[in-house]
Design a protein around this motif. Structure first.
Motif, PDB file in Angstrom:
ATOM      1  N   ALA A   1     -10.775  37.154  11.393  1.00 12.26           N
ATOM      2  CA  ALA A   1     -10.054  36.014  11.970  1.00 12.26           C
ATOM      3  C   ALA A   1      -9.571  36.305  13.394  1.00 12.26           C
ATOM      4  CB  ALA A   1      -8.868  35.652  11.085  1.00 12.26           C
TER       5      ALA A   1
ATOM      6  N   THR B   1      -6.814  32.527  12.726  1.00 11.44           N
ATOM      7  CA  THR B   1      -5.462  32.878  12.280  1.00 11.44           C
ATOM      8  C   THR B   1      -4.444  32.147  13.155  1.00 11.44           C
ATOM      9  OG1 THR B   1      -3.881  34.671  11.993  1.00 11.44           O
ATOM     10  CG2 THR B   1      -5.562  35.046  13.642  1.00 11.44           C
TER      11      THR B   1
ATOM     12  N   ALA C   1      -9.904  37.241   6.608  1.00 10.20           N
ATOM     13  CA  ALA C   1      -8.746  37.850   7.291  1.00 10.20           C
ATOM     14  C   ALA C   1      -9.209  38.888   8.313  1.00 10.20           C
ATOM     15  CB  ALA C   1      -7.816  38.489   6.271  1.00 10.20           C
TER      16      ALA C   1
ATOM     17  N   LEU D   1      -4.655  31.271   7.486  1.00 10.07           N
ATOM     18  CA  LEU D   1      -6.056  31.338   7.902  1.00 10.07           C
ATOM     19  C   LEU D   1      -6.704  29.979   7.704  1.00 10.07           C
ATOM     20  CD1 LEU D   1      -7.100  34.683   6.167  1.00 10.07           C
ATOM     21  CD2 LEU D   1      -6.700  34.350   8.614  1.00 10.07           C
TER      22      LEU D   1
END
Ligand SMILES: O=C(O)CCC(=O)C(=O)O
Length: 283
Positions: free
Chosen positions: A59, A89, A56, A94
């Protein structure tokens, strides 16, 4: 046009994203200048460390800063560039995504890892990519003046049917950006590449990050290029480096003529169903 040079960049990706990208771009130049490569590939997760805790944070959208840099490098050096993979993303999800650029810098294909790496070998290796990533559901092939090339990511190499679909669609080279670990890497990494090459009588290349013993996920390294006879043409050790080899499509034809399994297979008894409708028989 029946021969060309393929180079794999075994990059050591650290915590600094912009440094990872900068160094990848430097290595691409060296793959072209020092190895005369016209097709170049980067490893899985080359702009971030590999691990569910990082996806995350690292991304990006596609296009985004990392893929813009890849596009510019492909254009500058007039190469086909398989941009390893990056955490992507999109729509609140994701993905582990590979992008492919042509010699004019255009993104000609992209691929979201189809089989997520969820394994549990008690006491040795537990990983659950699906905790943070979503799977893709499309294939990735691109045409070059030499041949058609297929791309999939790491764990995807364990699924023989996927490679068969690519072969059936006419791919003569399969490139797998990957990051096997210190449990499955020594046992399966090269064996799987040789198996897919032998099953389908094509070239297989797998490109890993270099090993970083201090990382939370320690990659095996050993990026390799295998020919359709299952010979290992090039293999890295665990350190940061480029490996390259000549892809010889006349040799591929010779192997296919000598042992003509694609003509001898019994489609009347067994066949790949999933893409049979959309992918033509072997070219
Ligand atoms: O299949 C394996 O053993 C390793 C796969 C992997 O590391 C990955 O998909 O990222």
């Amino acid at each position: 046009m029946s021969k060309f040079k393929l180079a794999l960049i075994q990059l050591k990706a650290g915590l600094d994203k912009s440094d990872n990208v900068k160094r990848a771009i430097q290595f691409i130049k060296s793959a072209v200048v020092d190895h005369q490569a016209s097709v170049v590939a980067l490893p899985e997760c080359f702009n971030s460390p590999y691990g569910t805790q990082y996806f995350a944070k690292y991304a990006e959208t596609i296009p985004g800063p990392t893929t813009d840099a890849l596009s510019a490098a492909a254009k500058e050096h007039k190469i086909y560039l398989v941009g390893g993979s990056i955490p992507e993303t999109s729509d609140g999800k994701l993905y582990n995504t590979s992008t492919v650029f042509g010699p004019d810098g255009t993104m000609i294909s992209s691929f979201r890892k189809v089989h997520l790496f969820d394994i549990d070998i008690k006491g040795q290796m537990t990983f659950k990519e699906s905790d943070s990533l979503s799977p893709g559901s499309t294939f990735c092939m691109f045409d070059t003046e030499h041949c058609k090339i297929g791309v999939a990511i790491c764990y995807d190499i364990r699924f023989a049917e996927m490679a068969m679909c690519y072969a059936r669609a006419g791919c003569k080279v399969l490139i797998y950006p990957g990051a096997f670990n210190m449990t499955t890497g020594p046992k399966h990494w090269k064996l799987l590449q040789q198996a897919r090459a032998l099953d389908n009588q094509l070239y297989v290349a797998a490109v890993s990050p270099a090993r970083d013993e201090k990382a939370s996920y320690v990659a095996y390294g050993h990026s390799a290029i295998i020919n359709p006879w299952a010979d290992v043409l090039a293999e890295a050790d665990e350190t940061e480096q480029i490996v390259s080899a000549e892809i010889d499509l006349e040799f591929l034809d010779k192997v296919r003529n000598q042992i003509p399994i694609s003509k001898q297979k019994r489609d009347d008894l067994y066949k790949i169903e999933s893409l049979a409708k959309t992918i033509p028989a072997n070219q």
